[in-house]
Design a protein around this motif. Structure first.
Motif, PDB file in Angstrom:
ATOM      1  N   ARG A  32      20.243 -10.277  40.360  1.00  0.00           N
ATOM      2  CA  ARG A  32      19.087  -9.885  41.286  1.00  0.00           C
ATOM      3  C   ARG A  32      17.778 -10.166  40.415  1.00  0.00           C
ATOM      4  O   ARG A  32      17.606  -9.922  39.333  1.00  0.00           O
ATOM      5  N   PRO A  33      17.062 -11.458  41.056  1.00  0.00           N
ATOM      6  CA  PRO A  33      15.771 -11.850  40.397  1.00  0.00           C
ATOM      7  C   PRO A  33      14.676 -10.702  40.351  1.00  0.00           C
ATOM      8  O   PRO A  33      14.680  -9.770  40.927  1.00  0.00           O
ATOM      9  N   GLY A  34      13.940 -10.779  39.301  1.00  0.00           N
ATOM     10  CA  GLY A  34      12.945  -9.945  38.968  1.00  0.00           C
ATOM     11  C   GLY A  34      11.434 -10.712  38.645  1.00  0.00           C
ATOM     12  O   GLY A  34      11.558 -11.586  37.945  1.00  0.00           O
ATOM     13  N   LEU A  35      10.406 -10.224  38.993  1.00  0.00           N
ATOM     14  CA  LEU A  35       9.353 -10.799  39.004  1.00  0.00           C
ATOM     15  C   LEU A  35       8.145  -9.695  38.366  1.00  0.00           C
ATOM     16  O   LEU A  35       8.001  -8.767  39.281  1.00  0.00           O
ATOM     17  N   ALA A  36       7.391 -10.139  37.247  1.00  0.00           N
ATOM     18  CA  ALA A  36       6.655  -9.146  36.680  1.00  0.00           C
ATOM     19  C   ALA A  36       5.177  -9.990  36.860  1.00  0.00           C
ATOM     20  O   ALA A  36       4.837 -10.905  36.671  1.00  0.00           O
ATOM     21  N   VAL A  37       4.153  -9.132  37.433  1.00  0.00           N
ATOM     22  CA  VAL A  37       2.888  -9.509  37.662  1.00  0.00           C
ATOM     23  C   VAL A  37       1.980  -8.572  36.812  1.00  0.00           C
ATOM     24  O   VAL A  37       2.053  -7.394  36.841  1.00  0.00           O
ATOM     25  N   VAL A  38       1.009  -9.440  36.114  1.00  0.00           N
ATOM     26  CA  VAL A  38       0.200  -8.797  35.225  1.00  0.00           C
ATOM     27  C   VAL A  38      -1.281  -8.688  35.640  1.00  0.00           C
ATOM     28  O   VAL A  38      -1.797 -10.007  36.015  1.00  0.00           O
ATOM     29  N   LEU A  39      -2.126  -7.784  35.849  1.00  0.00           N
ATOM     30  CA  LEU A  39      -3.345  -7.779  36.366  1.00  0.00           C
ATOM     31  C   LEU A  39      -4.371  -7.142  35.227  1.00  0.00           C
ATOM     32  O   LEU A  39      -4.178  -5.899  34.912  1.00  0.00           O
ATOM     33  N   VAL A  40      -5.455  -7.986  34.790  1.00  0.00           N
ATOM     34  CA  VAL A  40      -6.279  -7.389  33.814  1.00  0.00           C
ATOM     35  C   VAL A  40      -7.464  -7.139  34.439  1.00  0.00           C
ATOM     36  O   VAL A  40      -8.102  -8.030  35.223  1.00  0.00           O
ATOM     37  N   VAL A  68      -0.821  -3.162  35.564  1.00  0.00           N
ATOM     38  CA  VAL A  68      -2.290  -3.051  35.879  1.00  0.00           C
ATOM     39  C   VAL A  68      -2.966  -2.576  34.634  1.00  0.00           C
ATOM     40  O   VAL A  68      -2.863  -1.314  34.029  1.00  0.00           O
ATOM     41  N   LEU A  69      -3.808  -3.329  33.727  1.00  0.00           N
ATOM     42  CA  LEU A  69      -4.298  -3.025  32.545  1.00  0.00           C
ATOM     43  C   LEU A  69      -5.984  -2.755  32.809  1.00  0.00           C
ATOM     44  O   LEU A  69      -6.495  -3.730  33.724  1.00  0.00           O
ATOM     45  N   PRO A  70      -6.611  -2.211  32.333  1.00  0.00           N
ATOM     46  CA  PRO A  70      -7.960  -2.139  32.200  1.00  0.00           C
ATOM     47  C   PRO A  70      -8.745  -3.391  31.771  1.00  0.00           C
ATOM     48  O   PRO A  70      -8.237  -4.039  30.995  1.00  0.00           O
ATOM     49  N   ALA A  71     -10.248  -3.518  32.271  1.00  0.00           N
ATOM     50  CA  ALA A  71     -10.769  -4.725  32.036  1.00  0.00           C
ATOM     51  C   ALA A  71     -11.040  -4.973  30.484  1.00  0.00           C
ATOM     52  O   ALA A  71     -11.161  -5.989  30.178  1.00  0.00           O
ATOM     53  N   ASP A  72     -10.961  -3.866  29.840  1.00  0.00           N
ATOM     54  CA  ASP A  72     -11.428  -4.029  28.449  1.00  0.00           C
ATOM     55  C   ASP A  72     -10.236  -4.178  27.234  1.00  0.00           C
ATOM     56  O   ASP A  72     -10.285  -3.891  26.091  1.00  0.00           O
ATOM     57  N   THR A  73      -9.044  -4.491  28.024  1.00  0.00           N
ATOM     58  CA  THR A  73      -7.856  -4.904  27.351  1.00  0.00           C
ATOM     59  C   THR A  73      -7.976  -5.703  26.370  1.00  0.00           C
ATOM     60  O   THR A  73      -8.567  -6.764  26.767  1.00  0.00           O
ATOM     61  N   SER A  74      -7.508  -5.576  25.182  1.00  0.00           N
ATOM     62  CA  SER A  74      -7.914  -6.723  24.094  1.00  0.00           C
ATOM     63  C   SER A  74      -6.673  -7.613  24.410  1.00  0.00           C
ATOM     64  O   SER A  74      -5.824  -7.576  24.844  1.00  0.00           O
ATOM     65  N   GLU A  75      -7.102  -9.146  23.829  1.00  0.00           N
ATOM     66  CA  GLU A  75      -6.184  -9.995  23.862  1.00  0.00           C
ATOM     67  C   GLU A  75      -4.891  -9.758  23.376  1.00  0.00           C
ATOM     68  O   GLU A  75      -4.011 -10.365  23.731  1.00  0.00           O
ATOM     69  N   THR A  76      -5.043  -9.100  22.268  1.00  0.00           N
ATOM     70  CA  THR A  76      -3.820  -8.908  21.180  1.00  0.00           C
ATOM     71  C   THR A  76      -2.818  -7.888  22.185  1.00  0.00           C
ATOM     72  O   THR A  76      -1.604  -8.182  22.005  1.00  0.00           O
ATOM     73  N   VAL A  77      -3.287  -7.071  22.779  1.00  0.00           N
ATOM     74  CA  VAL A  77      -2.531  -6.326  23.677  1.00  0.00           C
ATOM     75  C   VAL A  77      -1.956  -6.726  24.978  1.00  0.00           C
ATOM     76  O   VAL A  77      -0.699  -6.787  25.324  1.00  0.00           O
ATOM     77  N   LEU A  78      -2.600  -7.825  25.363  1.00  0.00           N
ATOM     78  CA  LEU A  78      -2.191  -8.573  26.480  1.00  0.00           C
ATOM     79  C   LEU A  78      -0.904  -9.439  26.112  1.00  0.00           C
ATOM     80  O   LEU A  78       0.264  -9.649  26.585  1.00  0.00           O
ATOM     81  N   LEU A  79      -1.312 -10.138  25.032  1.00  0.00           N
ATOM     82  CA  LEU A  79      -0.275 -11.077  24.403  1.00  0.00           C
ATOM     83  C   LEU A  79       0.843 -10.423  23.968  1.00  0.00           C
ATOM     84  O   LEU A  79       2.204 -10.522  24.300  1.00  0.00           O
ATOM     85  N   ALA A  80       1.042  -9.178  23.581  1.00  0.00           N
ATOM     86  CA  ALA A  80       2.136  -8.340  23.252  1.00  0.00           C
ATOM     87  C   ALA A  80       2.938  -8.142  24.478  1.00  0.00           C
ATOM     88  O   ALA A  80       3.992  -7.860  24.369  1.00  0.00           O
ATOM     89  N   LEU A  95       4.097 -13.719  35.905  1.00  0.00           N
ATOM     90  CA  LEU A  95       2.677 -14.119  36.642  1.00  0.00           C
ATOM     91  C   LEU A  95       1.525 -13.486  36.058  1.00  0.00           C
ATOM     92  O   LEU A  95       1.489 -12.056  36.028  1.00  0.00           O
ATOM     93  N   VAL A  96       0.705 -13.929  35.308  1.00  0.00           N
ATOM     94  CA  VAL A  96      -0.703 -13.166  34.970  1.00  0.00           C
ATOM     95  C   VAL A  96      -1.727 -13.517  35.518  1.00  0.00           C
ATOM     96  O   VAL A  96      -2.140 -14.846  35.767  1.00  0.00           O
ATOM     97  N   GLN A  97      -2.347 -12.869  36.506  1.00  0.00           N
ATOM     98  CA  GLN A  97      -3.183 -13.115  37.708  1.00  0.00           C
ATOM     99  C   GLN A  97      -4.562 -13.569  36.794  1.00  0.00           C
ATOM    100  O   GLN A  97      -5.201 -12.900  35.928  1.00  0.00           O
ATOM    101  N   LEU A  98      -4.837 -14.736  37.403  1.00  0.00           N
ATOM    102  CA  LEU A  98      -6.181 -15.220  36.891  1.00  0.00           C
ATOM    103  C   LEU A  98      -7.240 -14.981  38.013  1.00  0.00           C
ATOM    104  O   LEU A  98      -7.080 -14.769  39.195  1.00  0.00           O
ATOM    105  N   PRO A  99      -8.723 -14.763  37.584  1.00  0.00           N
ATOM    106  CA  PRO A  99      -9.056 -15.166  36.532  1.00  0.00           C
ATOM    107  C   PRO A  99      -8.811 -13.644  35.356  1.00  0.00           C
ATOM    108  O   PRO A  99      -8.938 -12.786  35.978  1.00  0.00           O
ATOM    109  N   LEU A 100      -8.934 -14.115  34.162  1.00  0.00           N
ATOM    110  CA  LEU A 100      -8.948 -13.006  33.229  1.00  0.00           C
ATOM    111  C   LEU A 100     -10.328 -12.636  32.698  1.00  0.00           C
ATOM    112  O   LEU A 100     -11.154 -13.598  32.732  1.00  0.00           O
TER     113      LEU A 100
END
Length: 296
Positions: A32-40, A68-80, A95-100
């Motif tokens: 079964r395919p799986g899709l992860a979407v990240v929103l900051v 779904v991450l808060p707007a003040d999430t650090s780049e380090t946390v997002l990359l992790a 998929l990382v939703q743009l704009p960041l």
């Protein structure tokens, strides 16, 4: 001449049905395919888009993973988080939703996604593979546009195509896809000399410049296929104070008097983007598992 409308909403529905059938076949093979979407952050348009992606992902039977991450999430946390998803066997597409938010380097984030899970098709490896004619995950909006073009003109070899816009997201990959179909392709932009005359040479005219109704009717060659990628919100005082409406990059009513086929806004290219994202996720799932990709 009045153009025939290319109904992207209807075509996208058909594609989603074919994707759902493919997902069912893969699920029966425990794949079964799986899709992860990240929103900051809390950008309203992005929130709506992410909700639609999650809803359609589930409707076709895929596993959906929302982060779904808060707007003040650090780049380090997002990359992790992205690295964690890279190694998650349940996730075939990321998929990382743009704009960041401004404090995060979007290109660095996109390049951290492993190419085989880059269902947006933005990683330099996928861009390079597309440019050199190798199999690749292709950006969804250009691929959806190509499907709409081929729905009314299956054979494109030898046709003149003009792409107005040179972004990495639409313009450049659109040109590469048309080159692969043996079109003669011109990539134009705001600095192109005598842009109207360049557009008039196009059998296929793709507008992806982000300027409301920039492409006028008399820029369109009689009988041309016009694909309007633009989504612009402009004031609509006729609807009441503060109201707006959506228009494309093409002056639709004017262009429809010249074109043979044309996509509307809304209801043209827009619905194809998520449908092609789902298709890309199925392709990624099959490639990762060494399974033949079902027909879609």
């Amino acid at each position: 001449m009045t153009a025939k409308i290319i109904d992207g909403k209807n075509f996208a529905e058909g594609l989603r049905q074919r994707v759902a059938t493919a997902v069912s076949e893969l699920s029966a093979q425990n794949a079964r395919p799986g899709l992860a979407v990240v929103l900051v952050g809390e950008d309203p348009a992005s929130q709506v888009y992410v909700r639609n992606k999650a809803k359609q992902t589930q409707e076709v039977g895929m596993a959906s993973f929302e982060h779904v991450l808060p707007a003040d999430t650090s780049e380090t946390v997002l990359l992790a988080l992205v690295e964690k998803l890279n190694y998650d066997d349940q996730v075939d597409g990321i998929l990382v939703q743009l704009p960041l938010p401004a404090h995060i380097d979007a290109q660095k984030v996109l390049e951290t996604i492993v190419p085989e899970k880059d269902v947006d098709g933005f990683h330099p490896v996928n861009a390079g593979r597309l440019a050199t004619g190798l199999p690749a995950l292709v950006p969804c909006t250009p691929y959806g546009s190509l499907l709409l073009i081929k729905s009314v003109q299956p054979e494109l070899a030898g046709l003149n195509a003009v792409v107005v816009g040179r972004s990495n997201i639409v313009g450049k990959p659109m040109a590469q896809l048309l080159i692969a179909e043996s079109c003669t392709v011109t990539v134009a932009h705001s600095k192109t000399r005598d842009l109207p005359e360049v557009c008039r040479q196009a059998d296929i005219l793709v507008a992806a410049v982000g300027r409301p109704e920039m492409i006028r009717g008399d820029w369109v060659k009689p009988g041309a296929i016009v694909i309007d990628v633009g989504i612009n919100r402009i004031p609509a005082p006729e609807k009441g104070e503060g109201k707006t409406r959506l228009v494309g990059d093409v002056a639709y009513a004017e262009a429809a008097e010249h074109a043979g086929y044309i996509t509307p806004v809304p209801g043209g290219v827009g619905p194809m983007t998520i449908a092609c994202l789902l298709r890309n996720t199925v392709v990624a799932a099959c490639v990762r598992r060494g399974i033949k990709t079902p027909e879609m």
